[in-house]
Design an enzyme around this catalytic site. Structure first.
Site, mmCIF file in Angstrom:
data_model
loop_
_atom_site.group_PDB
_atom_site.id
_atom_site.type_symbol
_atom_site.label_atom_id
_atom_site.label_comp_id
_atom_site.label_asym_id
_atom_site.label_seq_id
_atom_site.Cartn_x
_atom_site.Cartn_y
_atom_site.Cartn_z
ATOM 1 N N LYS A 103 -13.993 -4.230 -8.537
ATOM 2 C CA LYS A 103 -14.405 -2.825 -8.472
ATOM 3 C C LYS A 103 -13.378 -1.950 -9.173
ATOM 4 O O LYS A 103 -13.716 -1.018 -9.881
ATOM 5 C CB LYS A 103 -14.500 -2.386 -7.000
ATOM 6 C CG LYS A 103 -15.909 -2.224 -6.505
ATOM 7 C CD LYS A 103 -15.934 -2.241 -4.982
ATOM 8 C CE LYS A 103 -16.391 -3.585 -4.484
ATOM 9 N NZ LYS A 103 -15.763 -4.110 -3.291
ATOM 10 N N LYS A 132 -10.566 -10.794 -14.242
ATOM 11 C CA LYS A 132 -11.187 -10.981 -12.935
ATOM 12 C C LYS A 132 -12.146 -9.807 -12.665
ATOM 13 O O LYS A 132 -11.779 -8.650 -12.851
ATOM 14 C CB LYS A 132 -10.092 -10.988 -11.871
ATOM 15 C CG LYS A 132 -10.609 -11.040 -10.440
ATOM 16 C CD LYS A 132 -9.438 -10.920 -9.456
ATOM 17 C CE LYS A 132 -9.830 -11.135 -8.024
ATOM 18 N NZ LYS A 132 -10.281 -10.024 -7.263
ATOM 19 N N LYS A 165 0.828 -1.211 0.000
ATOM 20 C CA LYS A 165 0.000 0.000 0.000
ATOM 21 C C LYS A 165 0.860 1.257 0.000
ATOM 22 O O LYS A 165 0.520 2.244 -0.649
ATOM 23 C CB LYS A 165 -0.937 0.013 1.211
ATOM 24 C CG LYS A 165 -2.090 -0.983 1.101
ATOM 25 C CD LYS A 165 -2.922 -0.976 2.377
ATOM 26 C CE LYS A 165 -3.878 -2.143 2.451
ATOM 27 N NZ LYS A 165 -4.355 -2.366 3.828
#
Ligand code: ADP
Ligand code: TRP
Length: 324
Positions: A196, A193, A114
């Site tokens: 979102k 895949k 991240k």
């Protein structure tokens, strides 16, 4: 009796991939076992990336409505928002933080990933695994079903529970992660895949017209209508086989192989199958999310009351050990 607990990020309205890949299997598991289940929305965790309170609230409502719409039975599962039990979760987070070596957090894959990817690298992202450990051990959970990406967080949770038990005496159950290795990847409308973040998802809760429009966009090749088609690698066929009754899937397969059956026909059949398969879910989502948000709120508040009572008792014990 064992306790099973898991958390879900409030990252937005769940799509077909989330529903088939995560929500329905989890609900099935909670319905089968004679165990005690806890399922919560990790809205405190979501605050690491979502800053707009209106967005976070809507995401949380959409996630909660989707789980209820998919059949989550709140008489068997304690269902709550982490933020509504926040005092206990964050207090325990602090105690665990003081037992957690800095390098353990600095070495977390998900933090490294991240911090490479996100512009906002805040301290919350860094201490994320400590809050997650608190979420789990506060309820003395034995088993924690999670995706592969959470495996390291579970190992850290075990380390923290053991560290506390060593320092202050036996207090917490050391939980076990239940990692689902089956790779069931639902394809999106572009064949990748469904996610979102790729904008290729099917939202089964949207109005019919919009649902139909999205289904029409499912990728297909340029084989002419009259020609036979290969069902094996076709996305419409794959999606259809995930939701339609076996006999209907076989009929579609024969139609593909015989020719004279176009992708337009297959997409219309997929659209109809989605409506049929998820009729009840669509209706319930509409009820909880649009028509009667108060009923959704009430379900959550009932769960939060149960969760708070358990957390309060555990934290009394913890404070006792700390002589606070
Ligand atoms: P997204 O990729 O849409 O952001 P998340 O990462 O929030 O989805 O995933 C939430 C849950 O849904 C996870 O348990 C994940 O494994 C499952 N899931 C997400 N996308 C799919 C998919 N295409 N097929 C199967 N399961 C999926
Ligand atoms: N970190 C988890 C995820 O991103 C969500 C989560 C938060 C969680 N607290 C938890 C999962 C406790 C299991 C148990 O998916």
């Amino acid at each position: 009796m064992s306790r099973i607990l898991t958390g879900i990020q409030s990252s937005g309205k769940p799509h077909l991939g989330n529903i088939l890949g995560a929500i329905l299997p989890a609900i099935q598991m909670s319905a089968q076992s004679g165990n005690e289940s806890f399922l919560f929305i990790a809205d405190l965790h979501s605050l690491t990336t979502i800053k707009d309170p209106a967005v976070l609230q809507e995401n949380t409502r959409a996630v909660a409505a989707a789980w209820l719409a998919c059949g989550l039975d709140t008489s068997r599962v304690t269902f709550y928002r982490q933020s509504q039990v926040a005092a206990y979760h964050t207090e325990l987070t602090w105690y665990l933080s003081c037992l957690t070596p800095y390098p353990m957090l600095a070495n977390a894959h998900s933090f490294k990933d991240k911090s490479d990817r996100l512009a906002d690298v805040n301290a919350g992202l860094f201490t994320y695994p400590v809050l997650m450990a608190a979420d789990i051990i506060l309820y003395d959970a034995h088993y924690v079903p999670v995706g592969k990406d959470q495996k390291q967080h579970l190992e850290m949770t075990r380390d923290m529970a053991e560290a506390f038990n060593r320092a202050y005496g036996e207090t917490f159950v050391v939980p076990e992660g239940v990692i689902d290795e089956r790779i069931m990847v639902i394809p999106g409308i572009d064949g990748q895949k469904m996610s979102k973040s790729y904008g290729n998802y099917i939202d089964i809760f949207q109005p019919e017209k919009e649902l139909q429009k999205v289904v029409k966009k499912v990728i297909s090749d340029s084989t002419p209508l009259e020609a036979p088609k290969d069902p094996t690698n076709d996305v419409t066929f794959k999606l259809y086989s995930l939701i339609a009754p076996a006999a209907d899937v076989e009929t579609m397969r024969q139609n593909y192989l015989a020719g004279g059956y176009g992708y337009g026909h297959a997409k219309q059949a997929l659209f109809e199958a989605l409506k049929t398969r998820f009729a009840k879910e669509r209706e319930l989502f509409d009820y909880y999310y649009h028509q009667n948000p108060a009923a959704l709120e009430q379900k959550l508040q009932e769960g939060e009351e149960k969760a708070r009572a358990i957390a309060a008792q555990k934290m009394n014990e913890v404070r006792g050990k700390l002589r606070f």
